[in-house]
Write an enzyme that holds these catalytic residues in place. Structure first.
Site, PDB file in Angstrom:
ATOM      1  N   SER A 126       0.860  -1.179   0.000  1.00 35.36           N
ATOM      2  CA  SER A 126       0.000   0.000   0.000  1.00 35.36           C
ATOM      3  C   SER A 126       0.897   1.230   0.000  1.00 35.36           C
ATOM      4  O   SER A 126       1.852   1.312  -0.767  1.00 35.36           O
ATOM      5  CB  SER A 126      -0.935  -0.030   1.214  1.00 35.36           C
ATOM      6  OG  SER A 126      -1.778   1.090   1.252  1.00 35.36           O
ATOM      7  N   TYR A 147      -4.721   8.061  -6.686  1.00 34.44           N
ATOM      8  CA  TYR A 147      -3.767   7.126  -6.092  1.00 34.44           C
ATOM      9  C   TYR A 147      -4.223   6.710  -4.693  1.00 34.44           C
ATOM     10  O   TYR A 147      -4.290   5.516  -4.379  1.00 34.44           O
ATOM     11  CB  TYR A 147      -2.377   7.773  -6.033  1.00 34.44           C
ATOM     12  CG  TYR A 147      -1.323   6.872  -5.448  1.00 34.44           C
ATOM     13  CD1 TYR A 147      -0.677   5.934  -6.238  1.00 34.44           C
ATOM     14  CD2 TYR A 147      -0.973   6.954  -4.106  1.00 34.44           C
ATOM     15  CE1 TYR A 147       0.290   5.093  -5.705  1.00 34.44           C
ATOM     16  CE2 TYR A 147      -0.013   6.125  -3.565  1.00 34.44           C
ATOM     17  CZ  TYR A 147       0.618   5.194  -4.368  1.00 34.44           C
ATOM     18  OH  TYR A 147       1.572   4.353  -3.821  1.00 34.44           O
ATOM     19  N   LYS A 176      -5.550   3.010  -2.961  1.00 27.78           N
ATOM     20  CA  LYS A 176      -4.878   2.414  -1.808  1.00 27.78           C
ATOM     21  C   LYS A 176      -5.812   2.325  -0.607  1.00 27.78           C
ATOM     22  O   LYS A 176      -5.749   1.356   0.166  1.00 27.78           O
ATOM     23  CB  LYS A 176      -3.625   3.224  -1.456  1.00 27.78           C
ATOM     24  CG  LYS A 176      -2.538   3.184  -2.523  1.00 27.78           C
ATOM     25  CD  LYS A 176      -2.057   1.768  -2.810  1.00 27.78           C
ATOM     26  CE  LYS A 176      -0.859   1.757  -3.751  1.00 27.78           C
ATOM     27  NZ  LYS A 176      -0.371   0.388  -4.039  1.00 27.78           N
TER      28      LYS A 176
END
Length: 273
Positions: free
Chosen positions: A130, A144, A148
């Site tokens: 992660s 992004y 995650k």
């Protein structure tokens, strides 16, 4: 004991460092990469398989081949990924969906394909790469961080579900490391306008100018991951790098303060006693 490691994105960055450190520790590594011809590492305990993690149809066959060749997968590392910078308003659906395929749906599919054999054997470790951006977000990285965050939520639930079978799940949350993450060939930048120049533009510039100056050492990160995996009870979340530890400590402290500040109003939503 020597383990069988399956590592995605093993030709660069954390994947490459993990591959080299796992081999050095005596383990066997199956390196899953999009372009096997680009994998320039050779070792008697290393095999290379072609896999684009976004190709869901190919995943079961790759896992079956690894199980036939090695008999088991002890450690799965979902590492393949890339960075993306762009304003939330201006990131396109195609960009967001593409990154979600790479960071969420692909790792989910590969994890599900590996789990049955691990569960039957009663042992195995899932390592999800992660980011500190999987716990907090800042301007310019909405896509992004969104991917995650999704991986972290899914994996946290998974960890509780598979613990009774003897399986472990560990989320690795690196800060800034000296990998190819910030390089122009790897960092995707969405089409940019002046609307968000003050917030998103500053982040984009910082990432580009910080390339090659990141404080984190990928080799030391790989060694830390191997150390955690080798323990009887690895953490659910493993931040890596002093910057990640400092940032997460501040985020947790601020969250606790906000919760306490608004606690009375939050509790007022219950039915009266």
């Amino acid at each position: 004991m020597a383990d069988i490691w399956l590592i995605t994105g093993a030709n660069a960055g954390f994947g490459r460092a993990l591959t080299e450190e796992a081999l050095a520790a005596g383990h066997t590594v199956v390196a899953a990469v999009r372009r096997p011809d680009a994998m320039d590492l050779t070792h008697e305990r290393l095999s290379v398989v072609k896999l684009d993690i976004t190709d869901m149809a190919a995943i079961p066959g790759v896992v079956d081949d690894v199980l036939q060749q090695h008999g088991r997968i002890d450690v799965l590392v979902n590492n393949a990924g890339r960075g993306m910078v762009g304003a939330a308003e201006q990131t396109t659906d195609a960009e967001l969906r593409g990154l979600m395929e790479l960071h969420f749906f692909g790792p989910v599919a590969l994890t599900r394909a590996v789990l049955p054999s691990m569960r039957e054997r009663g042992s195995g470790t899932i390592v999800q790469l992660s980011s500190q951006g999987g716990r907090f977000a800042f301007p310019g990285v909405s896509a992004y961080c969104g991917t995650k965050f999704a991986l972290e939520g899914w994996s946290e639930a998974l960890a509780a579900e598979v613990r009774p079978f003897g399986l472990r799940v560990m989320l690795v949350e690196p800060g800034a490391f000296r990998t190819s993450f910030n390089e122009p060939t790897a960092l995707h930048v969405s089409e940019f306008s002046d609307i968000y120049s003050e917030s998103v533009g500053a982040v984009r510039t910082a990432l580009e100018e910080g390339n090659g100056k990141q404080p984190g050492d990928p080799v030391r990160a790989a060694q830390a991951i191997l150390t955690a995996v080798a323990t009887a009870e690895p953490p659910l979340r493993l931040p890596l790098g002093s910057d990640a530890v400092d940032a997460l400590a501040a985020v947790y402290s601020n969250s606790q303060t906000e919760l306490t500040t608004w606690e009375t109003l939050s509790r007022s939503a219950d039915f009266p006693a």
